[in-house]
Design a protein around this motif. Structure first.
Motif, PDB file in Angstrom:
ATOM      1  N   VAL A   1       0.852  -1.195   0.000  1.00  0.00           N
ATOM      2  CA  VAL A   1       0.000   0.000   0.000  1.00  0.00           C
ATOM      3  C   VAL A   1       0.885   1.241   0.000  1.00  0.00           C
ATOM      4  CG1 VAL A   1      -0.216   0.086   2.517  1.00  0.00           C
ATOM      5  CG2 VAL A   1      -2.019   1.046   1.109  1.00  0.00           C
ATOM      6  N   THR A   2       0.394   2.291  -0.634  1.00  0.00           N
ATOM      7  CA  THR A   2       1.098   3.572  -0.639  1.00  0.00           C
ATOM      8  C   THR A   2       0.186   4.640  -0.043  1.00  0.00           C
ATOM      9  OG1 THR A   2       0.316   4.452  -2.759  1.00  0.00           O
ATOM     10  CG2 THR A   2       2.174   2.909  -2.842  1.00  0.00           C
TER      11      THR A   2
ATOM     12  N   ILE B   1       8.183  -4.733   8.259  1.00  0.00           N
ATOM     13  CA  ILE B   1       7.541  -4.068   7.126  1.00  0.00           C
ATOM     14  C   ILE B   1       8.629  -3.657   6.147  1.00  0.00           C
ATOM     15  CG2 ILE B   1       6.172  -2.073   6.390  1.00  0.00           C
ATOM     16  CD1 ILE B   1       4.968  -2.074   9.259  1.00  0.00           C
ATOM     17  N   ASP B   2       8.453  -4.046   4.878  1.00  0.00           N
ATOM     18  CA  ASP B   2       9.382  -3.642   3.819  1.00  0.00           C
ATOM     19  C   ASP B   2       8.921  -2.328   3.212  1.00  0.00           C
ATOM     20  OD1 ASP B   2      10.930  -5.945   4.091  1.00  0.00           O
ATOM     21  OD2 ASP B   2       9.796  -7.031   2.557  1.00  0.00           O
ATOM     22  N   THR B   3       9.880  -1.531   2.757  1.00  0.00           N
ATOM     23  CA  THR B   3       9.589  -0.281   2.074  1.00  0.00           C
ATOM     24  C   THR B   3      10.272  -0.291   0.725  1.00  0.00           C
ATOM     25  OG1 THR B   3       9.515   0.924   4.165  1.00  0.00           O
ATOM     26  CG2 THR B   3       9.771   2.234   2.170  1.00  0.00           C
ATOM     27  N   GLU B   4       9.509   0.018  -0.319  1.00  0.00           N
ATOM     28  CA  GLU B   4      10.049   0.152  -1.667  1.00  0.00           C
ATOM     29  C   GLU B   4       9.694   1.545  -2.171  1.00  0.00           C
ATOM     30  OE1 GLU B   4       9.217  -1.725  -6.094  1.00  0.00           O
ATOM     31  OE2 GLU B   4       8.471  -2.758  -4.331  1.00  0.00           O
ATOM     32  N   MET B   5      10.680   2.266  -2.664  1.00  0.00           N
ATOM     33  CA  MET B   5      10.426   3.606  -3.187  1.00  0.00           C
ATOM     34  C   MET B   5      10.037   3.509  -4.658  1.00  0.00           C
ATOM     35  SD  MET B   5      10.696   5.357  -0.513  1.00  0.00           S
ATOM     36  CE  MET B   5      10.454   6.981  -1.191  1.00  0.00           C
ATOM     37  N   GLU B   6       9.001   4.263  -5.049  1.00  0.00           N
ATOM     38  CA  GLU B   6       8.487   4.256  -6.417  1.00  0.00           C
ATOM     39  C   GLU B   6       8.390   5.686  -6.945  1.00  0.00           C
ATOM     40  OE1 GLU B   6       5.470   0.462  -5.904  1.00  0.00           O
ATOM     41  OE2 GLU B   6       4.626   2.465  -6.092  1.00  0.00           O
ATOM     42  N   GLU B   7       8.580   5.826  -8.234  1.00  0.00           N
ATOM     43  CA  GLU B   7       8.400   7.123  -8.907  1.00  0.00           C
ATOM     44  C   GLU B   7       6.915   7.303  -9.219  1.00  0.00           C
ATOM     45  OE1 GLU B   7      11.004   9.228  -9.632  1.00  0.00           O
ATOM     46  OE2 GLU B   7      12.417   7.828  -8.723  1.00  0.00           O
ATOM     47  N   HIS B   8       6.457   8.544  -9.197  1.00  0.00           N
ATOM     48  CA  HIS B   8       5.114   8.847  -9.675  1.00  0.00           C
ATOM     49  C   HIS B   8       5.162  10.141 -10.476  1.00  0.00           C
ATOM     50  CE1 HIS B   8       5.069  10.921  -5.689  1.00  0.00           C
ATOM     51  NE2 HIS B   8       4.453  11.857  -6.382  1.00  0.00           N
TER      52      HIS B   8
ATOM     53  N   HIS C   1       7.374   8.068  -3.851  1.00  0.00           N
ATOM     54  CA  HIS C   1       6.560   7.707  -2.680  1.00  0.00           C
ATOM     55  C   HIS C   1       6.944   6.300  -2.242  1.00  0.00           C
ATOM     56  CE1 HIS C   1       4.153   6.167  -6.075  1.00  0.00           C
ATOM     57  NE2 HIS C   1       3.938   5.149  -5.249  1.00  0.00           N
ATOM     58  N   ALA C   2       6.587   5.976  -1.035  1.00  0.00           N
ATOM     59  CA  ALA C   2       6.912   4.661  -0.480  1.00  0.00           C
ATOM     60  C   ALA C   2       5.742   3.702  -0.690  1.00  0.00           C
ATOM     61  CB  ALA C   2       7.200   4.778   1.015  1.00  0.00           C
TER      62      ALA C   2
END
Length: 96
Positions: free
Chosen positions: A37-38, A61-68, A76-77
């Motif tokens: 979820v973001t 909890i894993d965090t992956e950074m994504e471009e938007h 955003h994470a």
């Protein structure tokens, strides 16, 4: 919202209770499953703070950074639970 949580793995199952926004955050992560979820998909203030507090309680909890893109493009994470979790939710609407 009140959530009884059981985490599997590690030295064995661990059970505890979460209330309010921490319960809500864990419930959202649980519902999202492997998709994660973001804050853009499930708007709420202070997502990173709630995730940090859950991690302090031992919730992996894993965090992956994504471009938007868009008018306010950036990063955003995306948060995902990194363990098996069982939940019993009481008061899902958040009313006391």
């Amino acid at each position: 919202m009140k959530v009884n949580v059981t985490l599997s793995g590690g030295d064995g199952p661990r059970t505890f209770r979460l209330c309010g926004r921490l319960g809500w955050t864990l419930y959202q992560l649980f519902k999202a499953g492997q998709r994660g979820v973001t804050p853009l998909e499930c708007p709420a203030l202070r997502w990173s703070s709630y995730v940090h507090k859950l991690r302090q309680k031992g919730v992996p909890i894993d965090t992956e950074m994504e471009e938007h893109s868009g008018a306010y493009s950036g990063r955003h994470a995306r948060y995902r639970l990194a363990c098996d979790v069982s939940l019993i939710v009481s008061n899902p609407e958040g009313h006391e």
